[in-house]
Structure formats: structure tokens, C-alpha cells
Scaffold this motif. Structure first.
Motif, PDB file in Angstrom:
ATOM      1  N   VAL A  73      58.209  65.029  24.388  1.00  0.00           N
ATOM      2  CA  VAL A  73      59.478  63.904  24.308  1.00  0.00           C
ATOM      3  C   VAL A  73      59.172  63.365  23.610  1.00  0.00           C
ATOM      4  O   VAL A  73      60.468  62.729  22.998  1.00  0.00           O
ATOM      5  N   LEU A  74      58.074  62.669  22.739  1.00  0.00           N
ATOM      6  CA  LEU A  74      58.066  61.766  21.787  1.00  0.00           C
ATOM      7  C   LEU A  74      59.092  61.911  20.199  1.00  0.00           C
ATOM      8  O   LEU A  74      59.789  61.474  20.090  1.00  0.00           O
ATOM      9  N   ALA A 126      60.722  64.502  20.138  1.00  0.00           N
ATOM     10  CA  ALA A 126      61.822  65.467  20.093  1.00  0.00           C
ATOM     11  C   ALA A 126      63.658  63.811  20.800  1.00  0.00           C
ATOM     12  O   ALA A 126      64.222  63.889  19.711  1.00  0.00           O
ATOM     13  N   THR A 127      62.809  62.795  21.349  1.00  0.00           N
ATOM     14  CA  THR A 127      63.773  61.223  21.584  1.00  0.00           C
ATOM     15  C   THR A 127      64.180  61.078  19.818  1.00  0.00           C
ATOM     16  O   THR A 127      64.981  60.624  19.245  1.00  0.00           O
ATOM     17  N   ALA A 128      63.168  60.767  19.363  1.00  0.00           N
ATOM     18  CA  ALA A 128      62.916  59.877  18.352  1.00  0.00           C
ATOM     19  C   ALA A 128      63.913  61.156  17.157  1.00  0.00           C
ATOM     20  O   ALA A 128      64.455  60.833  16.585  1.00  0.00           O
ATOM     21  N   SER A 131      65.759  63.062  17.924  1.00  0.00           N
ATOM     22  CA  SER A 131      67.158  63.137  18.236  1.00  0.00           C
ATOM     23  C   SER A 131      67.961  61.935  17.629  1.00  0.00           C
ATOM     24  O   SER A 131      69.523  62.003  17.556  1.00  0.00           O
ATOM     25  N   CYS A 132      67.725  60.478  18.170  1.00  0.00           N
ATOM     26  CA  CYS A 132      67.558  59.453  17.670  1.00  0.00           C
ATOM     27  C   CYS A 132      68.885  59.350  15.763  1.00  0.00           C
ATOM     28  O   CYS A 132      70.019  59.132  15.172  1.00  0.00           O
ATOM     29  N   TYR A 186      63.313  68.054  14.149  1.00  0.00           N
ATOM     30  CA  TYR A 186      64.154  67.664  15.331  1.00  0.00           C
ATOM     31  C   TYR A 186      65.744  66.924  14.897  1.00  0.00           C
ATOM     32  O   TYR A 186      66.575  67.505  15.384  1.00  0.00           O
ATOM     33  N   TRP A 195      77.802  58.185  22.775  1.00  0.00           N
ATOM     34  CA  TRP A 195      77.613  58.234  24.462  1.00  0.00           C
ATOM     35  C   TRP A 195      78.310  59.686  24.981  1.00  0.00           C
ATOM     36  O   TRP A 195      77.921  60.432  25.698  1.00  0.00           O
ATOM     37  N   LEU A 201      76.493  62.892  22.648  1.00  0.00           N
ATOM     38  CA  LEU A 201      75.142  63.434  22.717  1.00  0.00           C
ATOM     39  C   LEU A 201      75.270  64.616  23.807  1.00  0.00           C
ATOM     40  O   LEU A 201      73.783  65.353  24.087  1.00  0.00           O
ATOM     41  N   ILE A 235      72.065  67.346  24.257  1.00  0.00           N
ATOM     42  CA  ILE A 235      70.297  67.287  24.391  1.00  0.00           C
ATOM     43  C   ILE A 235      69.910  68.634  24.982  1.00  0.00           C
ATOM     44  O   ILE A 235      69.089  69.208  25.041  1.00  0.00           O
ATOM     45  N   VAL A 254      68.615  70.291  22.466  1.00  0.00           N
ATOM     46  CA  VAL A 254      67.495  69.810  21.823  1.00  0.00           C
ATOM     47  C   VAL A 254      66.127  70.047  23.122  1.00  0.00           C
ATOM     48  O   VAL A 254      64.752  70.699  22.847  1.00  0.00           O
TER      49      VAL A 254
END
Lengths: 306, 296
Positions: free
Chosen positions: B106-107, B109-111, B113-114, B172, B204, B208, B212, B215
Motif C-alpha cells: 500500500v505504501l 502504491a500510494t507514494a 501513484s502520487c 508504480y 481528482w 485518479l 486506481i 494500480v
């Protein structure tokens, strides 16, 4: 071809510099004063500042980094906090051991993975294909340390065929080599199977058959050569995980390589050792990728001009 | 640099739309292996959540008179070197091992993706620089990142999780950036810009939602290796520290008893392999679903 080599070399230089800087910073970001770490709790302030001067720690950061790079280029990676031995000399000895281990593992996975991959691509959905796919699934799902322990238990503890750890005898490399090879074998097998399957549908293979070439020639000269490009990419990318695997394998089997040196250095907070090992891993990673890129140019002429 | 990861990323991106349109996910449940893998994961996660209530013993309770025992009625999976009940420790350990692996995914993927959205949507010059770094880092050995972080933060489950997350970020970034570049050229985005939507709103509202799903798919392909890496780091002492019953850490203490009671090493080892096989089966199902060539 030479232009390609130069382009690749130049584009990997910034990354090398970045990793060197990160490795260099370890000593500065980590908690505690390195001089105090070396001299112990009871050191006098004058002794500590003398050591600061000796290590160059009283200089500005950029000067220290310059000095670090300059020394590294001249084969000096500093001295171990623990043993006071030069890190570079120790690394050189251990790099040989790690290279031996990786070469055995890589050779094993190459010898098993590529031919079996070709075989199953040519006989899709046969029982061999099915069995090997299950074997691959398990080999990709088994951590190298667990496999290592199973191998030690069966072949060293129970059967006494080979030593359980160390590098004392010529047979000692068999178990760690085998343990390290399984993951790369799984990846190589899968990739070969997919790559060859893909190539088999290409028009140029139909042409090759149509002009009357024997099946063996078609497979060997036309199918495999083209399938090798994706396989080669995987080899290059697998090198990173092979290195990670080597660190774990060396710890399980007490194999005296760079990985074990790094892990022991880490737990002893021996920062020059950690720094040297990280640098060595990064440099060899970049070199291997460079080599793969160059081999690409050799296999696929289109990439030579780009 | 052309790489299989890039190939995988392209495949995920390209086929995702057709997948949604054609409801291929029905196919996924027809794939027995994936279903089995999915069931195993759900069961293990359920055990992890329910551990404090279903564990027969306190996982930290030592009974030195009962140490290093094989399976029995009292201890279905036996006891460890300090007489602690292995079943209870395995159940609680599922939280650390599975939870840690999933947290690192999750970490990353989130970082990733941002950063990917940022460089894909905003960057020209930054895009160039970031992608150069990403290309170089794509297969960088995770263990080197881990050694770096452990040297700074000290060993522990969180150091290992963060290190693995960081090591997976480049892949990612590459995936997301590619998608964003594609979305940015779409007419509905031009329309939104013309209508005066702000950049955050466009990202947004339009970017996004496109990002999602791919990812999530890519993350599912990554979960098994995250699990193996985490337990490996714990095994060599860089991750979870004993007495925390993380499966890899349990293995490292059990190995000292290998000649006396091999059973102690077998239990966590089999659990790790089983969980990794399950994650890989699910991932294979997802991949088959995404690759129309493999469909019959």
C-alpha cells in the motif's frame, strides 16, 4: 555500437553519483558520533577531536564527499570500526566468494530454466508443461532462507553429504548455490516459455518454414535468437533480486561473501563496512545493467541507432 | 529502457479498459487456482483479525517444562524453544507478516501513484529528471535500501516495511505516469480545462479514477514478493525482532533448534510458502484475465 556504449555509460553516471552520495551520508545521518563509536565511551575529548581530524570529519560536507569519492576511486574505502582493517581489501576477497556463489546459482537456473522453458513452449499443455508450471509456482513462492534450511536439514544434518555452512570444502557451494538458484530459475523458465511462445506465432517463422528450413534450424536460429531479447531483459532485472537473495543465502549458510559482511557490519554498526558494501552492490548492479544494454544492441540491431 | 516490468505495466494499462467493458472478471472465478488462492488469503486474514479470540494460549506465555514439543492435543502445532504455543504464535504472527507485507504494498502504491500523477500531469522538465532516476532504480536490490534504512533507524518491522515500500515506488511511478500521460490528452480533460476546472479538480475527478484500478491490479501482482521479502528481512534480523511472532522472525529462532525439533521450523516455513503460493495464484488469475492471448 560504440556510440551506444558511450550513451549508456554516460546515462548511468548520475545514478552512480547519487548512490555514492547516499552511501556516503550513512555515516552522517546515523545516530552517534563515529569517533566515539570507534574509541569507546571513555575516550577523552582531545582523542576524539584528533580522530575527527584524522578521518576528515572536521571538514565541510562537500569536501568530505569529494575526498570520499577520490579515495574510493583509488581503492580506499576507509577502515572498519571493528577490526581496523581496510574495507576495500576485505570486500575484494568477499566479492570473489559472492561472485562464485552467484555464478553457480545463475548457471544452474540458466541451465535448467531456459531449456525447460523452450521445451514447454514447444509442448504447451502437455503433462511436462503442467508439472513444470506447478514446480515453478512453488519455486517462486519459496523464500530462499526456508529452502536453505530444508536443504541443510536433509543433506547436511540427516545425510551428512555436504557441510551445513561455511566455504571450507569444494562441495560447500552446492547447497547455497541450489537455494539461490530456485527463484531465478522460476523467473527464467516462465519468461522463456512466454517469449518462445510469442515468437512461434511470428510471420518470419512461417517464412522460414515456407522456404524449406528444417524445424531444428527454424527453432534454433530464428525463434530462439528473437526470444532471447526479452529473456535477456529479465536476466538484467533479476540481477537485483539475485543480489538480495545472495545476502539472505549467505546469512543462512554462513557463506563468507559480501552479503554476510554487510549484515554483520550492519548489526555491529560498522558504518564504513556498510558503506563499502552498499557501494559495491550499487556499482555491480549498474555494471550488469550496462552489460545487458550493450548485449541488447548486439542481439537487436535496431537498438544500435536510436 | 525497455523492461518486462514496463511490458507488464503496458499490458495492464492497455487491457484494463477492455476488461471492464467485457466483464472478464467472471472468467477469474472460473479459474480454480485463483479461487483457491483467494480463499486461502481470506482465511489467513480472518485468522489474523480474530487471533486474540481464537488463539488457545497467550502467544507470549512461556512454559519451560513444555518447550520444543511436537504436535499434541494440548498444542496442535507444538511449542517453541521457550514453551510458547506455536498455533497461538502463528495466528498472531499472521497479523505482522501479512499486515506488514500488505502495508508495504500500500505504501509503495500510494507514494508511487502520487509522484506518478504529479510528474505525469505537471512535469516537463521534472518528468525528464524523475523518469531517469526511476529507470535506474527500477530493479535496484531492495535489500540495499533495507540496509540503508536499518542503519539509520535501527532494525524493526516498520523499518523493513518502509524500506520495501520505497524499493517498490519506481515501478508504480512508471505505471501511473504512463496512464496519466494518456488521460491528459483525452477530450474530456480538454473539455474540463476549457470549462475552467482547477488542476486539483481535474486530477481528482478525471485522472485518479483512471489510475486506481490498474494500480490495484499491479499491487496484487506484487503482494507475494512483498511477503517473501518481509519474512526474509525478519529472518536475517533486519525486520521484526523476537519476541514478535512474525513468521520470518519465528523461523530465525527456530533454526537454532533445527537438530532437536525440526517441526518448529517447518510450521512457519510452510505458512509462508502457502501464503506466497496463494498470493501468486491470485496474481496469475489476474494476469490471465488481463492477457487475452491466454484466454480460450
Amino acid at each position: 555500437m560504440i556510440a551506444l556504449v558511450w550513451r549508456r555509460v554516460l546515462s548511468s553516471l548520475p545514478l552512480l553519483l547519487g548512490v555514492s552520495f547516499a552511501a556516503f551520508l550513512i555515516l552522517h545521518l546515523s545516530p552517534g558520533d563515529p569517533a566515539r563509536l570507534m574509541l569507546g565511551e571513555n575516550a577523552t575529548p582531545s582523542a576524539i577531536s584528533a580522530l575527527h581530524r584524522q578521518l576528515g570529519l572536521d571538514q565541510p560536507l562537500q569536501v568530505q564527499f569529494g575526498l570520499f569519492v577520490w579515495n574510493a576511486l583509488h581503492g580506499n574505502l576507509g577502515y572498519s570500526f571493528r577490526t581496523y582493517q581496510p574495507v576495500a581489501a576485505e570486500l575484494w576477497l568477499r566479492a570473489v566468494a559472492t561472485a562464485e556463489l552467484s555464478a553457480v546459482a545463475f548457471g544452474l537456473s540458466l541451465l535448467a530454466g531456459v531449456p525447460l522453458g523452450v521445451l514447454t513452449a514447444l509442448r504447451r499443455n502437455s503433462w511436462v508443461d503442467y508439472v513444470l508450471r506447478v514446480v515453478t509456482l512453488v519455486s517462486l513462492s519459496t523464500p530462499v532462507f526456508w529452502l536453505g534450511i530444508v536443504l541443510i536439514f536433509v543433506f547436511a544434518v540427516k545425510l551428512h553429504w555436504v557441510p551445513s555452512s561455511g566455504a571450507g570444502t569444494p562441495t560447500a557451494i552446492i547447497l547455497p548455490g541450489l537455494a539461490l538458484s530456485t527463484y531465478t530459475f522460476g523467473i527464467l523458465f516462465r519468461m522463456t516459455r512466454t517469449a518462445v511462445t510469442d515468437v512461434l506465432h511470428e510471420d518470419f517463422l512461417r517464412t522460414a518454414y515456407a522456404k524449406g528450413l528444417r524445424r531444428r534450424t527454424v527453432i534454433a536460429r530464428h525463434a530462439l535468437r528473437n526470444a532471447f531479447i526479452p529473456i535477456l531483459t529479465v536476466l538484467g532485472l533479476q540481477f537485483g533480486s539475485l543480489m538480495s537473495g545472495a545476502v539472505v543465502t549467505e546469512t543462512v549458510f554462513a557463506w563468507p561473501g559480501v552479503g554476510l559482511y554487510m549484515v554483520r557490519g550492519l548489526f555491529a554498526r560498522d558504518y564504513p563496512v556498510i558503506r563499502g558494501c552498499i557501494l559495491l552492490f550499487a556499482v555491480s548492479f549498474l555494471l550488469i545493467n550496462l552489460l545487458v544494454d550493450i548485449l541488447y544492441g548486439y542481439l537487436d540491431p535496431r537498438l544500435r541507432y536510436g | 529502457m525497455d523492461s518486462p516490468q514496463a511490458g507488464r505495466i503496458q499490458a495492464v494499462t492497455r487491457v484494463w479498459t477492455t476488461l471492464v467493458q467485457s466483464r472478464r472478471h467472471k472468467h477469474w472465478f472460473r479459474n480454480g487456482g485463483s479461487l483457491a488462492g483467494f480463499t486461502i488469503i481470506v482465511l489467513m486474514l480472518a485468522c489474523a483479525v480474530a487471533a486474540p479470540w481464537i488463539a488457545p494460549y497467550d502467544p507470549t506465555n512461556m512454559a519451560l517444562t513444555e518447550r520444543a514439543q511436537g504436535p499434541s492435543w494440548n498444542h496442535p502445532l507444538g511449542t517453541d524453544g521457550l514453551g510458547r504455543d506455536l498455533l497461538s504464535r502463528m495466528l498472531l504472527g499472521a497479523r505482522y507478516t501479512l499486515g506488514g507485507a500488505l502495508a508495504s504494498v500500500v505504501l509503495g502504491a500510494t507514494a508511487g501513484s502520487c509522484v506518478g500523477v504529479a510528474v505525469g500531469y505537471l512535469g516537463n522538465a521534472t518528468d525528464n529528471v524523475v523518469m531517469r532516476i526511476v529507470d535506474g532504480m527500477l530493479a535496484f536490490p531492495y535489500i540495499v535500501v533495507a540496509v540503508f534504512l536499518v542503519a539509520l533507524l535501527g532494525p524493526g518491522l516498520s523499518s523493513a516495511v518502509v524500506a520495501m515500500g520505497i524499493a517498490s515506488v519506481p515501478a508504480y511511478i512508471r505505471l501511473v505516469r504512463g496512464i496519466v500521460l494518456g488521460v491528459r490528452g483525452q477530450e474530456y480533460v480538454h473539455g474540463a480545462v476549457a470549462a475552467g476546472a482547477t488542476v486539483p479538480r481535474i486530477i481528482w475527478r478525471y485522472v485518479l479514477p483512471n489510475v486506481i484500478s490498474p494500480v490495484v491490479v499491479y499491487a496484487s501482482l506484487d503482494a507475494a514478493s512483498a511477503l517473501i521479502r518481509l519474512s526474509s528481512l525478519s529472518f536475517i534480523g533486519m525486520g521484526a525482532q523476537p519476541p514478535m511472532p512474525e513468521w520470518g522472525a519465528m523461523m530465525s529462532t527456530a533454526v537454532e533448534w533445527l537438530t532437536v525439533d525440526p517441526y518448529m521450523s517447518i510450521v512457519p516455513g510452510v505458512a509462508i510458502v502457502l501464503a506466497a503460493v496463494a498470493f501468486n495464484l491470485v496474481a496469475e488469475g489476474v494476469r490471465d484475465m488481463l492477457d487475452p492471448r491466454l484466454m480460450k
